[in-house]
Design an enzyme around this catalytic site. Sequence first.
Site, mmCIF file in Angstrom:
data_model
loop_
_atom_site.group_PDB
_atom_site.id
_atom_site.type_symbol
_atom_site.label_atom_id
_atom_site.label_comp_id
_atom_site.label_asym_id
_atom_site.label_seq_id
_atom_site.Cartn_x
_atom_site.Cartn_y
_atom_site.Cartn_z
ATOM 1 N N LYS A 199 0.819 -1.209 0.000
ATOM 2 C CA LYS A 199 0.000 0.000 0.000
ATOM 3 C C LYS A 199 0.862 1.273 0.000
ATOM 4 O O LYS A 199 2.065 1.213 0.221
ATOM 5 C CB LYS A 199 -0.952 -0.007 1.210
HETATM 6 C C1 LIG Z 1 -5.595 -4.219 1.009
HETATM 7 C C2 LIG Z 1 -7.026 -3.893 1.189
HETATM 8 C C3 LIG Z 1 -7.775 -4.299 2.317
HETATM 9 C C4 LIG Z 1 -7.275 -5.296 3.325
HETATM 10 O O1 LIG Z 1 -6.108 -5.028 3.908
HETATM 11 P P1 LIG Z 1 -5.058 -6.146 4.394
HETATM 12 O O2 LIG Z 1 -4.067 -5.325 5.128
HETATM 13 O O3 LIG Z 1 -4.497 -6.774 3.158
HETATM 14 O O4 LIG Z 1 -5.778 -7.106 5.236
HETATM 15 C C5 LIG Z 1 -9.072 -3.848 2.443
HETATM 16 N N1 LIG Z 1 -9.633 -3.071 1.517
HETATM 17 C C6 LIG Z 1 -8.978 -2.687 0.406
HETATM 18 C C7 LIG Z 1 -9.668 -1.800 -0.581
HETATM 19 C C8 LIG Z 1 -7.663 -3.105 0.201
HETATM 20 O O5 LIG Z 1 -7.024 -2.757 -0.913
#
Ligand SMILES: *Cc1c(COP(=O)(O)O)cnc(C)c1O
Length: 448
Positions: A199
């Site tokens: 991210k």
């Molecule tokens: C990555 C993501 C999540 C979940 O996050 P994790 O840290 O991978 O559990 C939730 N919503 C969106 C839109 C995401 O891209």
Amino acid sequence: MAQEQPALLGGEKAVKSDSPDVFIWPIVTDRHEQAVLDVLRARQMSGNEITKQFEQKYARMLGRKHGLAYPNGTSAILGAMYGLGIGVGDEVICPSITYWASIAQAYNLGATPVFADVDPETICIDPSDIEHRITPRTKAIVVVHYASMPADMDAIMKIAEAHNLKILEDCSHAHGALYKGKEVGTFGDAAAFSLMTGKALAVGEAGIFFTDERKVYERAILFGHYIRHDQITLDELKPFVGLPCGGYKHRMHQLSSAFGLVQLELYPEQMTEIDRAMNYFCDLLEDTAGLRPIRPDKGTGTTKGGWYYPHFRYVSEQLGGLSLSRFSKAIQAEGSICNPGCNKPLHLHPLFTEMDVYGHGRPTRIAHLDESATIDQYVQELPVAESIGRRVFEIPWFKHFDRETIEQHADAYKKVVKNHKELLAGDTEDDTDTGGYSSFFSSRDNTR
Ligand SMILES: *Cc1c(COP(=O)(O)O)cnc(C)c1O
């Protein structure tokens, strides 16, 4: 000037500079290493003090009262849903185009996801497709600022107020993005962020949610943060202190918290450089046939923060009907990045159309509704979501303003567009299976 041959048809690659740096993410410095080592040497991996510092610092930066950290974004969203009071028999409206963890956790709470279509210009939930889906059971709307583009919050907040619905922002794609000058994550009754390694604000495996409401915060603590039950002050929750009422352990790993504290300091500057680099790439391609950058209009105060998972729209008709798949392969052959589609529509996946996850004897989607409910009432057709895989593609995500490299990648796109007629000749692709349910591990580019 003689027209250059596309690399896919035997010409030279447009991207000649080998500058992997421009994509490396996250940027790990000595400061990160020292912060992580300090926790490791103090054997504080399972503590809470550094995590609390991280929560408070992030909440202060965002301007929210409470932040609660989690091992990942998935659990942060589950905790936020419980905090907001989403439970058995409730309906939760969510866009079909998002990562599954925006909504799948509703099942854990006995709630029913209801999918809405997206706006093809932004890939975010289409506010005009929300209101007719509201029923007496509707409790909340999950708003995803998809691929770093802020959703249309003015319209969405109006609907939520009119129908007394909770808003849960999923900001996992849009750390630091602004909607008309106001940061995403400051609109909802709760706002959750994934902080996993891919991210824009990358902390490792981690997540966090924010709220201004004490009750939402304390309910989430009761649900999965049993070691922090000393923070519970509300009389209605006090009798249950001691054991996690959800049966979950939601403690964040402190190696991540330590890393995250450094990231919070470095991210604003990184975001500025990314914004400059990405806008430069978009500017170079702004008037190119067949391509439409997905970015906010200038001068509106809306921004894309760290530009996680950036996309363009694809207008095949302007390129003689060239398939997006063929187009993408041609770009990749030039040495640039172009992945057709985005997340696949959730509303068509069998998890949401048929699966009985827990053995209720009927699909989990309707397991907690009254006997007369049928799955057909909940299986929608969402035309934009169903065609989005042919309409958008992922572009390179530049982390640095490296003018020459960005120009070479833009040249790759221009060259392919210029040669689209030659590429049409061998075009046998049909674009029916673009995108995926997870972008991270399928990505060609292993730095993200
Ligand atoms: C990555 C993501 C999540 C979940 O996050 P994790 O840290 O991978 O559990 C939730 N919503 C969106 C839109 C995401 O891209």
